[in-house]
Design an enzyme around this catalytic site. Sequence first.
Site, PDB file in Angstrom:
ATOM      1  CB  SER A  51       5.618  13.277  45.176  1.00  0.00           C
ATOM      2  OG  SER A  51       4.340  13.867  45.103  1.00  0.00           O
ATOM      3  CE  LYS A  59       7.140  12.671  51.574  1.00  0.00           C
ATOM      4  NZ  LYS A  59       6.603  13.945  51.161  1.00  0.00           N
ATOM      5  CG  HIS A 114       9.289  12.965  47.419  1.00  0.00           C
ATOM      6  ND1 HIS A 114       9.060  11.705  47.918  1.00  0.00           N
ATOM      7  CD2 HIS A 114       8.085  13.592  47.404  1.00  0.00           C
ATOM      8  CE1 HIS A 114       7.778  11.557  48.180  1.00  0.00           C
ATOM      9  NE2 HIS A 114       7.163  12.692  47.887  1.00  0.00           N
TER      10      HIS A 114
END
Length: 406
Positions: free
Chosen positions: A190, A249, A218
């Site tokens: 990340s 996310k 992610h």
Amino acid sequence: MPDNAFYERQRAILEEIQAQGLTKPERVLLSRQGAHVRLRDEDGREVEAINLCANNYLGLAGDQRIVSAAIAATSAGGAGFASVRFICGTHELHKELESAISSYLGYEDAILFAAAFDANGAVFEPLLDDQDAIISDSLNHASIIDGVRLSKARRYRFANNDMDDLEGQLKAARTEGARTILIVTDGVFSMDGYLANLSAITDLAARYDALTMVDDCHATGVVGPTGRGVGALQGVADQVDIVTGTFGKALGGAMGGFICARRDVIALLRQKARPYLFSNALAPSICGASLAAIEIAKGPEGDDLRRQIVRNAAHFRGALTEAGFKLNPGQHPIIPVLLGDARLAQSMARELLDLRVFVTGFSFPVVPKDQARIRTQVSAAHTPADLDFAVEAFVKAREICGAAAG
Ligand SMILES: *Cc1c(COP(=O)(O)O)cnc(C)c1O
């Protein structure tokens, strides 16, 4: 008597963090999360800015359909269940969300947690003991590092994305008599935006008879066909034994984490995983928002949004590079602008906010010392004009800070 020495020690540590330029200020949002936000700057003024630091890849966090789904689920289930799952906290919404995320990602079952941080803290200890080994990438997320520490398994570490080193560690673990070996990696690193080499990792896992686990926080909803993650992108999703991820996310941005795996593994985690047994069930609003986000992410609209992310990332990377900024190569919408010095990263971020671009400087201990950066993240909700505006602001901020950036 108050322990004055204790309080003085804390203040000295805080002052040291401040002196090194490592204090992480928190800006206060006054709007929903989105490509454009309203926030309060350090001087207390209200600012409208383009947001380039959210994990809101599909732009769903403030989407009215997601908000409405959260409200509808709250109306149906209330604010929450005031219970852990096994006492009286399991609602139909949890079963629906576990079924939706596991079928989206192609697994037999899933288990929910308050956060992916908890999922990673929960996954190792019940499944592996001191006869087993965990081989972990050196840049894995803090929650994986903590989760590994909580288990009794033997620990091995390989240099970030270094497949020769991984093979060395596999040999060592086998030689030292490990029963089960689990290789664990982030799908996307990340701070850098690099992808794990899962095709090589699953290959090595097959050769050394190891299991693989990927934290795809992610990537879920963002990367690969229908957003099924890095394993799907590299054609090896069916060889990844365990996936952990987040609803905080791309998948709506509320909060909540999950583990996907075979049915028996999930069943055992329900019996033994401590962050599951000893923590409250997810609120209905989170389940409703996440269910609506999965529905969008897995369908044709998700494909359109992912195409937009790819276009936006390429556009922004190209324009920043042209302007002389140093980036990590890659395609992921995480695009770090490498600056080196922590104070420079902080002061550029402050100037950028004055120029109506909201970014965050990252420094030690989040990234290694002397590798401070401004990590930008593009979303499907940004327009090319937003991104051009941001690049101009980066150029101006660099001039103001007198930086030799790039
Ligand atoms: C964000 C993130 C987490 C934590 O997710 P939460 O649901 O916010 O706890 C864990 N692992 C990785 C790789 C992440 O990027």
